[in-house]
Scaffold this motif. Structure first.
Motif, PDB file in Angstrom:
ATOM      1  N   ALA A  84       0.678  -1.274  -0.062  1.00  0.00           N
ATOM      2  CA  ALA A  84       0.035  -0.018   0.082  1.00  0.00           C
ATOM      3  C   ALA A  84       0.861   1.092   0.090  1.00  0.00           C
ATOM      4  O   ALA A  84       2.142   1.142   0.521  1.00  0.00           O
ATOM      5  CB  ALA A  84      -0.921   0.009   1.284  1.00  0.00           C
ATOM      6  N   ALA A  85       0.267   2.360  -0.472  1.00  0.00           N
ATOM      7  CA  ALA A  85       1.110   3.507  -0.709  1.00  0.00           C
ATOM      8  C   ALA A  85       1.179   4.373   0.593  1.00  0.00           C
ATOM      9  O   ALA A  85       0.193   4.178   1.526  1.00  0.00           O
ATOM     10  CB  ALA A  85       0.456   4.670  -1.648  1.00  0.00           C
ATOM     11  N   ALA A  86       2.540   4.869   0.869  1.00  0.00           N
ATOM     12  CA  ALA A  86       2.668   5.585   2.227  1.00  0.00           C
ATOM     13  C   ALA A  86       2.037   6.969   1.980  1.00  0.00           C
ATOM     14  O   ALA A  86       1.779   7.421   0.780  1.00  0.00           O
ATOM     15  CB  ALA A  86       3.989   5.596   2.518  1.00  0.00           C
ATOM     16  N   ALA A  87       1.947   7.522   3.262  1.00  0.00           N
ATOM     17  CA  ALA A  87       1.202   8.828   3.224  1.00  0.00           C
ATOM     18  C   ALA A  87       2.409   9.834   2.934  1.00  0.00           C
ATOM     19  O   ALA A  87       3.752   9.222   2.940  1.00  0.00           O
ATOM     20  CB  ALA A  87       0.830   9.048   4.620  1.00  0.00           C
ATOM     21  N   SER A 109       0.108  -0.624   5.463  1.00  0.00           N
ATOM     22  CA  SER A 109       0.335  -2.196   5.902  1.00  0.00           C
ATOM     23  C   SER A 109       1.073  -2.395   6.947  1.00  0.00           C
ATOM     24  O   SER A 109       1.191  -3.434   7.464  1.00  0.00           O
ATOM     25  CB  SER A 109       0.865  -3.187   4.838  1.00  0.00           C
ATOM     26  N   GLY A 110       2.079  -1.490   7.392  1.00  0.00           N
ATOM     27  CA  GLY A 110       3.146  -1.375   8.422  1.00  0.00           C
ATOM     28  C   GLY A 110       4.367  -1.604   7.859  1.00  0.00           C
ATOM     29  O   GLY A 110       5.405  -1.645   8.722  1.00  0.00           O
TER      30      GLY A 110
END
Ligand code: FES
Length: 116
Positions: free
Chosen positions: A2-5, A30-31
């Motif tokens: 998943a993309a990071a902020a 996702s961590g």
């Protein structure tokens, strides 16, 4: 993954032209974490995952030292692969033709942000 902020990684002034790079870690939703680095080349900031395409080790033996002596290429400290600082393309070495994984980077208001 998943993309990071969007994450602030450093002030613009921390990245001098072809100078020492800034290492960072971005955490995805996702961590999962990604180690990356940013450098300035021809006035632009570029960021990549800090993983060689030959063997996925960090490129810099000495923290932040990504450029080769000519300051024209990023160099892997393990076996000397040379990468174009703007595209991440390996132009010489055991992984010639492969590319570093580029990370989306943005410079605004005197700060450098990465979105992974
Ligand atoms: S691990 Fe980078 S060139 Fe071999």
């Amino acid at each position: 993954m998943a993309a990071a902020a969007t994450e602030l990684i450093c002030p613009s002034g921390a990245l001098e032209e072809r100078g020492v790079g800034v290492r960072f870690v971005i955490e995805h939703a996702s961590g999962e974490k990604t180690k990356g680095f940013a450098v300035r080349f021809q006035g632009q900031v570029y960021a990549f995952r800090n993983a060689c395409r030959h063997v996925p080790v960090e490129l810099d033996l000495v923290d932040g030292h990504f450029f080769d002596p000519s300051r024209e290429f990023l160099v892997c400290s393990m076996h000397g692969a040379l990468y174009a600082p703007d595209t991440g393309l390996c132009v010489a070495g055991p992984c010639k033709g492969a590319s570093l994984h580029a990370l989306a980077v943005e410079e605004r208001d005197g700060q450098v942000y990465v979105t992974g």
